[in-house]
Motif scaffolding. Structure first.
Motif, mmCIF file in Angstrom:
data_model
loop_
_atom_site.group_PDB
_atom_site.id
_atom_site.type_symbol
_atom_site.label_atom_id
_atom_site.label_comp_id
_atom_site.label_asym_id
_atom_site.label_seq_id
_atom_site.Cartn_x
_atom_site.Cartn_y
_atom_site.Cartn_z
ATOM 1 N N ALA A 201 15.592 -12.511 29.329
ATOM 2 C CA ALA A 201 13.872 -13.173 29.470
ATOM 3 C C ALA A 201 13.626 -12.911 30.775
ATOM 4 C CB ALA A 201 14.360 -14.772 29.252
ATOM 5 N N ARG A 202 14.145 -12.369 31.865
ATOM 6 C CA ARG A 202 13.635 -11.718 33.193
ATOM 7 C C ARG A 202 13.166 -10.605 32.972
ATOM 8 N NH1 ARG A 202 17.714 -14.056 37.476
ATOM 9 N NH2 ARG A 202 18.342 -16.331 36.975
ATOM 10 N N ALA A 203 13.239 -9.884 31.923
ATOM 11 C CA ALA A 203 12.609 -8.542 31.588
ATOM 12 C C ALA A 203 11.188 -8.479 31.382
ATOM 13 C CB ALA A 203 13.405 -7.606 30.755
ATOM 14 N N SER A 204 10.439 -7.170 31.422
ATOM 15 C CA SER A 204 9.260 -7.330 30.869
ATOM 16 C C SER A 204 9.033 -7.540 29.506
ATOM 17 C CB SER A 204 8.656 -6.140 31.206
ATOM 18 O OG SER A 204 9.439 -4.841 30.511
ATOM 19 N N ALA A 205 8.200 -7.761 28.621
ATOM 20 C CA ALA A 205 7.901 -7.761 27.090
ATOM 21 C C ALA A 205 8.530 -6.559 26.568
ATOM 22 C CB ALA A 205 6.382 -8.240 26.894
ATOM 23 N N LEU A 206 8.115 -5.460 27.156
ATOM 24 C CA LEU A 206 8.304 -4.269 26.456
ATOM 25 C C LEU A 206 9.847 -4.227 26.603
ATOM 26 C CD1 LEU A 206 7.769 -1.316 25.266
ATOM 27 C CD2 LEU A 206 7.780 -0.598 27.799
ATOM 28 N N HIS A 207 10.331 -4.278 27.526
ATOM 29 C CA HIS A 207 11.861 -4.181 27.680
ATOM 30 C C HIS A 207 12.776 -5.369 27.055
ATOM 31 C CE1 HIS A 207 11.720 -1.893 31.788
ATOM 32 N NE2 HIS A 207 11.568 -1.123 30.522
ATOM 33 N N GLN A 208 12.083 -6.577 26.603
ATOM 34 C CA GLN A 208 12.756 -7.283 25.711
ATOM 35 C C GLN A 208 12.668 -6.767 24.106
ATOM 36 O OE1 GLN A 208 11.480 -11.496 26.061
ATOM 37 N NE2 GLN A 208 10.682 -11.108 28.137
ATOM 38 N N THR A 209 11.737 -6.290 23.897
ATOM 39 C CA THR A 209 11.449 -5.657 22.505
ATOM 40 C C THR A 209 12.612 -4.581 22.503
ATOM 41 O OG1 THR A 209 9.141 -6.353 22.385
ATOM 42 C CG2 THR A 209 10.068 -4.715 20.827
ATOM 43 N N GLU A 210 12.794 -3.725 23.440
ATOM 44 C CA GLU A 210 13.820 -2.587 23.323
ATOM 45 C C GLU A 210 15.037 -2.999 23.320
ATOM 46 O OE1 GLU A 210 12.896 0.774 25.868
ATOM 47 O OE2 GLU A 210 11.079 -0.034 26.532
ATOM 48 N N LEU A 211 15.493 -4.244 23.951
ATOM 49 C CA LEU A 211 16.686 -4.862 24.024
ATOM 50 C C LEU A 211 17.143 -5.280 22.488
ATOM 51 C CD1 LEU A 211 16.606 -6.950 27.619
ATOM 52 C CD2 LEU A 211 18.006 -4.685 26.779
ATOM 53 N N ILE A 212 16.131 -5.725 21.830
ATOM 54 C CA ILE A 212 16.512 -6.027 20.503
ATOM 55 C C ILE A 212 17.018 -4.954 19.501
ATOM 56 C CG2 ILE A 212 15.501 -6.974 18.254
ATOM 57 C CD1 ILE A 212 13.609 -8.944 20.052
#
Length: 505
Positions: A201-212
């Motif tokens: 949750a501390r990451a950017s929106a783009l990185h949160q999507t990539e983490l999925i």
């Protein structure tokens, strides 16, 4: 007589290097002896009078039977957070500042534990819980979330909670202090810890999507049969090689022996500049790696920041150079078949970095684009005729030197040492093409690799004798300088010696 005059500069360089290296070794041994004597002469009584030459301060931070330790970039060893005392600071203020800069932890200094050598050791307690990555199995080291620390990546590779009983003398920066670590820990009040498994949750929106997506990829791989998983691991390891520094160095040495100094200098210049670009960009964007946010994603070793992917960027440049040199402009099959192969290798390198959990997808895609831009620049700047001249290497040396001074990154210091070594060795290059048999080419490659290994080993040994960061940095830079001189002057000398007589200038 002409042959001897041609070899004289190379022989003189090699002799000077031998004398210089011996002098460095002698000074290192003396320095180590003086440091050891100094440590024995200082009282270990915590209530003893403050040493007149006190220069450093360090913090002991404890949780349970573990203490906070940092893994250092320069020494490549463990130590407790600490550093030099500035003129305006007291020892306790310096300990607090260094703890914050190296670990990102705000601490309160509780009490003086001991004067040790020329440093004051303090018991410290954090003002907030320490954020620690939760691990499945109980291990002696647990990684602390510290990428926001000021010295992270530049001076500090990682921050851990470590059991002092698990620390060996050889892996601790101050081996004489290892017997005291456990007692220091016991005398330090306990700090709170907060364990985490996912802070995406501390990451950017783009990185949160990539983490999925990355998690889904890892889950798919984890459900593969053991045999298939073993094959996948092996494939990823092989695809990752082209971005490893040691592999690239071996490649440079082999290119020098098989294809001559010009091809070697082109590859070396491209490598130095590519690493300079990737390491500089990392210090600008400060993007945490995926496994810092989700520890379960880690499947490989890495430190520092995520953007861009240095491995992918380097692989793009190296494989692109091979394609332009060996395939482009040849037959249709060679051009397009080679491009397809190179593209697959570059994508494979990018996939491996994602698989290891050390890069986001966007890191690798951006790195490929940056690599293509660099390839276009290198094709115009690093030409066979220009790369043998001193002008381009003087420019690279100045550029890396400025970067080292501005960023204070050890990697930039090593790049400067390599560039300087090449620049000072250019006079040893053969003046014309030399013909060697296949066996002699192989012999040159083997000697180059053996000499490089000896220099690297010797540099590692002498650096282990010093606990002073600047001296250690200087020793490692000297090793990088000697390796560059050996590659250029050493390969040139051997090629001249083993060439057919009629082709020798």
């Amino acid at each position: 007589m002409i042959r001897q005059r041609g070899l004289f500069p190379s022989a003189l360089i090699m002799l000077a290097l031998a004398v210089f290296t011996s002098l460095i070794a002698f000074l290192s041994w003396n320095l180590h002896a003086e440091e050891a004597h100094s440590q024995r002469a200082i009282s270990v009584d915590p209530h003893s009078e403050q040493p007149a030459n006190l220069v450093g301060a360090a913090c002991v931070i404890r949780h349970g039977k573990q203490m906070v330790m940092v893994s250092e970039v320069i020494s490549q060893k463990l130590s407790i957070p600490g550093g030099y005392i500035d003129n305006l600071d007291t020892a306790s203020e310096a300990a607090r500042r260094e703890a914050l800069e190296e670990t990102g932890l705000n601490v309160e200094v509780v009490k003086l534990l001991q004067y040790r050598g020329r440093a004051a050791i303090f018991a410290c307690v954090t003002t907030q819980p320490i954020l620690v990555a939760k691990q499945e199995a109980k291990e002696p080291r647990q990684q602390i979330a510290a990428w926001h620390a000021a010295d992270f990546s530049r001076e500090i590779k990682a921050v851990y909670l470590v059991s002092p009983l698990s620390v060996q003398d050889t892996e601790y920066r101050f081996p004489e202090d290892t017997p005291y670590l456990y007692q220091w820990m016991l005398e330090t009040p306990e700090s709170e810890v907060e364990f985490y498994t996912d802070i995406s949750a501390r990451a950017s929106a783009l990185h949160q999507t990539e983490l999925i997506v990355i998690k889904a990829f890892k889950d798919w791989a984890n459900h593969l049969p053991d045999a298939a998983k073993s094959v996948l691991d092996s494939m990823m390891w092989l695809l990752n090689l082209s971005g490893e520094y040691w592999f690239v160095f071996l490649l440079v040495a082999v290119i020098a022996a098989l294809f001559g100094p010009t091809a070697m200098l082109q590859l070396l210049a491209a490598t130095v500049l590519t690493i300079l670009v990737s390491t500089s960009l990392k210090q600008i964007f400060y993007v945490p790696r995926p496994f810092y946010l989700v520890p379960a994603l880690q499947n490989g070793a890495a430190y520092g920041f995520s953007f861009p992917s240095g491995h992918t960027l380097l692989a793009t440049v190296l494989w692109g150079m091979f394609w332009m040199k060996l395939c482009a402009g040849k037959s249709w099959l060679s051009t397009w078949g080679g491009l397809l192969l190179v593209t697959g290798l570059i994508i494979g390198q990018a996939l491996a970095r994602i698989w290891f959990g050390v890069h986001f997808i966007s890191d690798t895609l951006a790195s490929i684009l940056i690599g293509i831009v660099l390839l276009a620049l290198f094709s115009r700047l690093i030409t066979p005729s220009a790369i043998r001249g001193k002008a381009i290497w003087l420019g690279i040396t100045v550029l890396t030197g400025l970067a080292a001074g501005l960023t204070l990154l050890p990697a930039h210091t090593y790049l400067f040492a390599i560039s300087l070594g090449v620049f000072l060795s250019l006079d040893a290059l053969p003046k014309r093409s030399l013909n060697l048999s296949v066996l002699r080419h192989i012999l040159v490659a083997l000697i180059l690799l053996a000499g490089s290994g000896a220099i690297a080993y010797f540099a590692a040994v002498i650096t282990s004798f010093s606990t002073v960061s600047l001296i250690t940095l200087g020793m490692r830079a000297t090793g990088a300088f000697l390796l560059a001189v050996w590659l250029v002057a050493g390969s040139s000398l051997m090629l001249k010696l083993l060439a057919d007589p009629e082709t020798t200038p």
